[in-house]
Design a protein around this motif. Sequence first.
Motif, short mmCIF file in Angstrom:
data_model
loop_
_atom_site.label_atom_id
_atom_site.label_comp_id
_atom_site.label_asym_id
_atom_site.label_seq_id
_atom_site.Cartn_x
_atom_site.Cartn_y
_atom_site.Cartn_z
N UNK A 170 0.67 -1.10 0.29
CA UNK A 170 -0.10 -0.03 0.20
C UNK A 170 1.36 1.33 0.01
N UNK A 171 0.20 2.45 -0.43
CA UNK A 171 1.31 3.27 -0.54
C UNK A 171 0.51 4.52 0.08
N UNK A 172 1.35 5.31 1.22
CA UNK A 172 0.62 6.15 1.89
C UNK A 172 0.64 7.41 1.22
N UNK A 173 1.48 7.26 0.49
CA UNK A 173 1.64 8.83 -0.51
C UNK A 173 0.51 8.14 -1.83
N UNK A 174 -0.04 7.40 -2.50
CA UNK A 174 -0.64 7.42 -3.48
C UNK A 174 -2.21 8.16 -3.33
N UNK A 175 -2.21 8.88 -4.70
CA UNK A 175 -4.11 9.67 -4.53
C UNK A 175 -4.79 9.21 -5.73
N UNK A 176 -4.80 8.10 -5.28
CA UNK A 176 -5.90 6.99 -6.33
C UNK A 176 -6.63 7.06 -5.37
N UNK A 177 -7.69 6.63 -5.06
CA UNK A 177 -8.49 6.08 -4.26
C UNK A 177 -8.78 4.63 -4.02
N UNK A 178 -8.65 4.43 -5.62
CA UNK A 178 -9.01 3.24 -6.47
C UNK A 178 -8.18 2.00 -5.38
N UNK A 179 -7.05 2.79 -5.73
CA UNK A 179 -5.31 1.61 -5.40
C UNK A 179 -5.46 1.98 -3.75
N UNK A 180 -5.77 2.44 -3.18
CA UNK A 180 -5.32 2.96 -1.96
C UNK A 180 -6.17 1.69 -0.71
N UNK A 181 -5.39 0.98 0.38
CA UNK A 181 -5.95 0.29 1.48
C UNK A 181 -6.42 0.97 2.24
N UNK A 182 -5.09 1.53 3.98
CA UNK A 182 -5.44 2.33 4.56
C UNK A 182 -5.78 3.29 4.48
N UNK A 183 -5.26 3.75 3.24
CA UNK A 183 -5.88 6.20 3.14
C UNK A 183 -7.27 5.83 3.44
N UNK A 184 -8.00 4.70 2.01
CA UNK A 184 -8.98 5.60 1.27
C UNK A 184 -9.79 4.82 3.25
N UNK A 185 -9.56 4.31 3.71
CA UNK A 185 -11.08 3.84 4.85
C UNK A 185 -11.01 5.42 6.11
N UNK A 186 -10.03 6.67 5.67
CA UNK A 186 -10.05 7.55 6.26
C UNK A 186 -10.58 8.60 5.80
N UNK A 187 -10.73 8.48 4.40
CA UNK A 187 -11.17 9.29 4.06
C UNK A 187 -11.62 10.50 4.14
N UNK A 188 -12.92 10.77 4.98
CA UNK A 188 -13.31 11.53 5.76
C UNK A 188 -12.90 11.92 7.25
N UNK A 189 -11.82 10.99 7.91
CA UNK A 189 -11.74 11.81 8.76
C UNK A 189 -11.17 13.24 8.72
N UNK A 190 -10.98 13.85 9.09
CA UNK A 190 -10.38 15.91 9.19
C UNK A 190 -9.81 15.93 11.25
#
Lengths: 304, 664
Positions: free
Chosen positions: A197-217
């Motif tokens: 998984x890439x913590x710096x990726x910017x494409x939601x379709x390829x994320x694992x962890x980062x995509x789960x926290x998109x709405x947390x702010x």
Amino acid sequence: MSTVDTALHVALTLVAPPMLLGVVNKTKAAFAGRVGPPLLQPYYDLARLSRKGMVFSSTTTWVFVAGPVVALVTTLAAAVLVPFGARGAALSFAGDMILFAYLFGLGRFFTVAAALDTGSAFEGMGGAREATFSVLAEPALFLGLMVLVRLSGTSSLSTMLGPGLAHHWGVMGASLVMVVASFVVVLLVESSRVPFDDPNTHLELTMIHEVMVLDHSGPLFGVVLYGAAMKLFVLGALVVRLVLPMDTAHAWSDWGLFALGMIGLSIGIGVVESVMARLRMRQVPNLLVGACLLSAFGIVLLAR
Amino acid sequence: MKELIVAVLVLVAGGVLAALLSRWPRLASTVGATTAVAGSTIGAVFAARMLGGQAPARVEIAWNVPAGAIVLGCDAVSAFFLLPVFVLGAIAAVYGRDYLLHEAHGKSLGVPWAAYCVLLASMALVATARHAIAFLVAWELMSLSSWVLVTFEHERAEVRRAGWVYLIAAHVGVAALTAAFLLWGATTGTLLLESTGFALPANARTALLLLALAGFGLKAGLFPLHVWLPEAHAAAPSHVSAVMSGVMVKLGVYGIVRMTMLVGGPPAWFARALLLLGLVTAIYGVVFATHQRDLKRALAYSSVENVGLVVVGVGLAMLGHATGRPTLAVLGAAGALLHVWNHAAMKGLAFLGAGAVVHATGTRDLERLGGLLRRMPVSGALFGLGAVAVAGLPPLNGFVGEWLLYRSLIDGAIGGGAGAPLGFTFAIGALSAVGVLAALAFVRLCSIALLGAPRSPEAAKAHEPTPLMVGSMAVLGLACIAGSVAPGALVRAFGAATVSLAGVAPAMNGDVRAALVPIGVADVILWITCVAGVLVAARVARRARGRGAEQETWGCGYAAPTARMQYTARGFAELATGFLPRRVQPHVEIARPRGLFPARAGFVSRDEDPVTRDVYERVLEGLADRFARLRWLQQGVVHLYVLYVFLAVVAALTWVSMRGWGGP
């Protein structure tokens, strides 16, 4: 394990984790020929997030808030059980390795639930991936720990990674090499690093962890980042102790060795992230099955 | 023993009364539920006293049946299984009063309540019967009364099908048990189910154990005999599902334990077989729990998994007993028994929670649920609590039993030094896979059903159930929490049962309690820190929300998201089911869009149990074809049937008398 050691153990768990990310980022910058962000940048990020406001999705409930908090609390609890270097864990009892593994399970349960609480397709995707890949990572962790259990004859992390470990390396090095390899895979996948998984990726379709926290702010997102760093730190401590089994018989040199080990591990992760691309999603399970098999071979070797 | 008989009589009398009051559904429900609670309370007090260290009791009542007598006895093992029958039975009855009234749609409620009371009474008799005939009668009553309840919604085709499957499975099981008891009678010369001290011949012992494994394994839902379980549990009213899953299937485990005690201790091969069977059952059950679309079917598959775990523990206890390894035995026994009680509480809670969902929305289909936690905050949270517990995660009670099973397996893996068999070690790997799969299954269930946005108008209009229903769920929720923070107290409560199952010195039970102390402490600390952390965070969050910081869920800038864009239950499980062998995967029909102007596309998935589809249905259809050729025997003329009976009697008498002449 003296009081000072316990205090140091807890203090390190609380303070050190973001530093690992700083080292990883510096390493990657060095490989890319950049100066990179300051070593303490992750701390600045956390401070900045803590001052921000929060935005909530209108579908969410308290579970959305509970997700990051429970993940952080469980990681902290797991940190108490894992020995840092030769100094042992703050708390240990027979069978604590099972609690250790299951604590991550609880944290994952709430992280995934919080992701699905938003009702977003992206976050559902991330949640499904996180839950599914853990199905393969957990047995790899357990089978690897079983090698240590069989070698040491105990089911407590502090004892199986205790003073006898150096001796086991001499007797059963081959098994332990496999365990280390398997744990490194588990470490990388659980803390969502390249190549999984890439913590710096910017494409939601390829994320694992980062995509789960998109709405947390805001502060809540800070808790997410801090918890993820701590998870890396805790699982990293397991690997570092396995690789550096020596016992210097002196408290400060033990702690120093551990700190050096952790820095070395972060540099290693940075190197991996610099020289490797991330795997395609469908190849991730293959590598995890490989980790399970490595651990299993480690066990079989013990029984020769 | 008097109290138990009183309890059974109260239950039966209440059932009869409820049936007589059929015309007034509300009254019949109240009477049925009240007597169920009253009878259960009397029985529970008795069971608790028997567990508390009273000497085993026994009572004999003459019965006018050839070779029959009602002999009831209660030792620690019986009392251990009795207590949850009565406790969960009472709680589910309170819940069921309002639930059935809501689900009745003008149906009579007298008969269902009579069946419920008889079900509780017959389960109590199964756990205490000490005579083969009495046992079989009680067993049959248990199957029939639960069948009446399973087919409550008989106007629906799938419920009738579930009822058929259940009825057939139950009777195949009874056939095996009848054979087992006849064999027992023929070898020992008595139909009393009490240890005779008589050394059974090895062959008879093997046959007895295998027949018992088939008969009781069917009730317990061991693979591959589990196929009735998901159908029946999904079809039954939810409070009945709770009782069936929480206690009735455990009586199958009780039967296996009782039979091994009867034959004078288990042989090692049988213990190993149980261990393996339990692991296979657990894996199979949990794999299917991860991708069911029907909420209650998924819970039922999880019951298959948990019975598998209990059987693993029983197998470990017997293995330790047979091979002289007391630590292995006592940890396995305590783990199995603790899981029996814990599972009664947590699966009871989960099924009652599913009932609350059905009550509020009228559907069990996960793809039509969602967003329920906002609409039913209390019962939704209680359902979530049950889900975390059944997933086997700390700090809830499901974890404690699994932890003991791990400890027992670890003892097996290191007990023999470096040369210890690898089986235990790999069993731990399998158990850990079961654990994470259970977490996957339950995070999917409760997130899809409770969180996100509602996927149907019914879900959007959901509401809290009645106070009685919420109250009974809350009691079970408290039981789950109590079981997590004070596991040592439970282990002490049923110490006598652990000791007799594991065949160890009573002092060893204290070791188990000592081993559990850190887990109890860890659970307390986790509870405090998690709850405190969430409360603080929720406070901060509420303040932020108050300032109007609410937005649509982020959707890559898409401005008009709908609930249908959420991840579906099927989609969440897709990645995991992809690893399964093709034959075991859910059946999917995809109509892909074709051409430049695609007109129609579709996706249909069906959850069938592959064992039913590929094994039983195929075999039974083949048999049905064969039997069709014998249709000429069936002429529909009564005289002819009398002739058949006559011929059969003559043949039987001839055989008996010839046998008398033939020799010894």
